[in-house]
Design a protein around this motif. Structure first.
Motif, short mmCIF file in Angstrom:
data_model
loop_
_atom_site.label_atom_id
_atom_site.label_comp_id
_atom_site.label_asym_id
_atom_site.label_seq_id
_atom_site.Cartn_x
_atom_site.Cartn_y
_atom_site.Cartn_z
N TYR A 233 31.55 -0.90 18.13
CA TYR A 233 31.53 -1.80 19.28
C TYR A 233 32.84 -2.59 19.37
N PHE B 193 27.60 0.18 13.73
CA PHE B 193 27.54 -0.07 15.17
C PHE B 193 28.55 -1.14 15.57
N LEU B 194 28.63 -2.22 14.78
CA LEU B 194 29.58 -3.29 15.09
C LEU B 194 31.02 -2.79 14.99
N SER C 13 23.64 0.64 9.26
CA SER C 13 23.72 1.08 10.66
C SER C 13 24.24 -0.05 11.55
N THR C 14 23.84 -1.26 11.25
CA THR C 14 24.32 -2.42 12.02
C THR C 14 25.83 -2.59 11.84
N LEU C 15 26.30 -2.47 10.62
CA LEU C 15 27.74 -2.59 10.35
C LEU C 15 28.53 -1.48 11.05
N ARG D 188 15.64 -0.79 4.56
CA ARG D 188 16.42 -2.02 4.80
C ARG D 188 17.91 -1.76 4.65
N CYS E 45 19.18 -0.03 7.70
CA CYS E 45 19.32 -0.93 8.85
C CYS E 45 20.60 -1.75 8.75
N ARG E 46 20.91 -2.25 7.57
CA ARG E 46 22.11 -3.05 7.39
C ARG E 46 23.36 -2.22 7.62
N ALA F 73 30.64 -1.47 5.55
CA ALA F 73 29.71 -0.33 5.57
C ALA F 73 30.03 0.63 4.43
N CYS G 273 34.10 -4.55 9.47
CA CYS G 273 32.73 -4.01 9.49
C CYS G 273 32.68 -2.60 8.89
#
Length: 527
Positions: free
Chosen positions: A199, A195-196, A191-193, A185, A188-189, A223, A219
């Protein structure tokens, strides 16, 4: 060494004379261990060991080390001691030890009950500053003595025995087994940060580019904030419990992704765990000239960790009286100081020089260099075109990590800084100097396990995803032995910290006013 020599009984005088001769001896469950050859190879740094010289380090060693490591202590055993063992004050903390000849001249009299840090018997004239510091510090000491259990052997031994029983229960019930689903978990959190951050960074050339750049920096900072918790877990071997694997994880995350040294953090942090909230010995509360959480820091102390005088100089006298106002602004820049400390630690070779931890110095030097390349060169210097964009991206991404520095200081800044006794139980000291932060379970990820600082200080190797479940037993333990379990909400905890900082700031202002008045009186007298 033969089994017979390892089993020989060493008197208290024998241990004292050996320490006076330069031997590094600690007591572990009635066994005397000579650790001179281990100091340079100790992965947690030499000072964590030096603060236990002449003392019973049984609980500290048990909670900090794996069973595999503890099985090797027999190689360092030079004898056994008669229990109960009465602790000496370690040399690093100012303890004085007599040689064999001096002991014989004293006819074997045990002088250790005398205050070994009091210095010579010569009359010492105390300045106004010294008297004010001493009076304030003594008042806090008196409050702590009245608030916590008695320091006699029977009471402290009861605290120790029940603590060891709780430790065994946690081991038997699997509380030290890592919950890898929890790390999935976390991954995942994070990696999302990341990625954002990537992006949003891609839109920096748009008309609203600064807004997208701001979001990207936020972001990335978030992270880094979450990655620091993984570094903390790895540094305590709380992920796989394997030294090499956890330290590789910690170094990759800290150095290559964050530009920080996990080796520096471990050397600093392990001492913090051993002498928590001691103004002279704990580097985690030695933040002059910016902060002082004890009146003793207003007297230019000599830090045993930094091996230098921490001067209460003109700059400190300017900042400390207003520290309750500057606390949050200064913490915004905390990450920049960590860069400095990390490079200093690695370049000066302050970590283990030999043994299984020696190679991490070079691994981390490569990591810090790689971080400077990808972040400061590729992202900031090459991908951003104006000084304004670079300043915004660096400052925002770093200031966003400020809550982490608040979290780190929150659990200790408002707590006791007294040194009650050399014989105070490990568990009592940790509970006296540490507070927990209350939050709902769904918000645990934001604190990264650091909200359970009390439990973490008692059991540093317990994986953070098990700390909440362990809290119930620790509270029960505190009720049984008469210790206070301090737990406050995040807002209330911050109020206590600001109040403590304000209290010390007030003492600093009183000292300044007294000195000003004295100078005026002297000038008036001369006139």
């Amino acid at each position: 060494m033969s089994a017979a020599r390892k089993a020989r009984l060493l008197s208290r005088s024998d241990i004292e004379a050996r320490i006076a001769a330069g031997e590094v001896i600690v007591i572990y469950h009635g066994r005397a261990l000579k650790l001179n050859s281990w100091l340079a190879r100790h992965p947690g740094g030499d000072k964590a060991v030096l603060h236990k010289v002449g003392k019973d380090a049984s609980d500290e060693m048990d909670v900090f080390h794996s069973d595999e490591t503890l099985k090797t202590v027999g190689a360092y055993q030079i004898g056994v001691v008669q229990e109960p063992w009465k602790n000496f004050t370690p040399p690093i903390q100012g303890g004085k030890f007599r040689t064999k000849e001096e002991i014989e001249m004293d006819e074997g009299v045990d002088l250790s009950d005398a205050d070994s840090t009091s210095g010579s018997a010569e009359v010492h004239y105390k300045s106004i500053d010294e008297r004010l510091i001493e009076e304030y510090d003594h008042a806090r000491y008196t409050e702590d003595v009245q608030k916590f259990p008695e320091l006699d052997y029977e009471t402290q031994q009861m605290i120790v025995e029940k603590f060891r029983q709780m430790h065994r229960e946690f081991v038997n019930e699997g509380y030290f087994q890592c919950n890898y689903w929890g790390y999935f978990r976390e991954g995942c959190r994070i990696s999302t940060l990341l990625f954002l951050a990537w992006y949003f960074f891609g839109y920096r050339e748009n008309p609203m580019g600064l807004c997208w750049l701001f979001l990207s920096a936020v972001c990335l900072g978030l992270a880094w904030h979450q990655l620091a918790f993984i570094v903390h877990d790895a540094g305590h071997l709380g992920i796989t419990h394997n030294y090499q694997i956890d330290n590789v994880i910690g170094a990759v995350v800290a150095s290559y992704m964050g530009g920080l040294s996990v080796g520096w953090w471990k050397r600093n942090h392990n001492v913090h765990h051993i002498v928590t909230n001691d103004p002279v010995n704990d580097p985690d509360i030695q933040h002059l000239p910016f902060f002082a959480v004890s009146s003793r820091l207003l007297g230019s102390i000599t830090s045993t960790f930094y091996e230098k005088v921490l001067h209460y100089d003109a700059f400190a006298k300017l900042l400390i009286p207003i520290q309750h106002y500057t606390y949050y602004p200064i913490l915004c820049f905390g990450r920049f100081n960590l860069y400095r400390l990390s490079w200093e630690y690695l370049l000066l070779g302050l970590g283990p020089r030999r043994g299984k931890g020696a190679w991490f110095r070079y691994f981390e030097l490569v990591g810090l260099s790689f971080f400077c390349y990808w972040f400061f060169y590729r992202v900031v210097a090459c991908s951003l075109h104006t000084a304004g964009e670079r300043w915004l991206y660096v400052m925002v991404s770093h200031i966003v990590t400020m809550p982490l520095h608040v979290q780190i200081t929150l659990s200790h800044f408002a707590m006791s800084t007294s040194n009650l006794s050399e014989d105070e139980a490990f568990a009592q000291r940790q509970l006296r100097t540490t507070m927990d932060v209350d939050c709902p379970p769904w918000f645990d990820y934001a604190h990264g396990g650091l909200q359970f600082q009390v439990i973490h200080h008692l059991f540093p190797r317990m994986p953070r995803h098990n700390l909440r479940a362990a809290q119930r037993k620790v509270i029960k333990y505190c009720d049984e032995v008469g210790l206070e379990y301090c737990i406050y909400g995040f807002t209330k905890g911050n109020k206590y910290v600001i109040s403590k900082l304000g209290d010390i700031a007030k003492q600093a202002r009183i000292m300044a006013e007294c000195n000003k008045f004295c100078k005026q009186e002297m000038l008036h007298t001369k006139a």
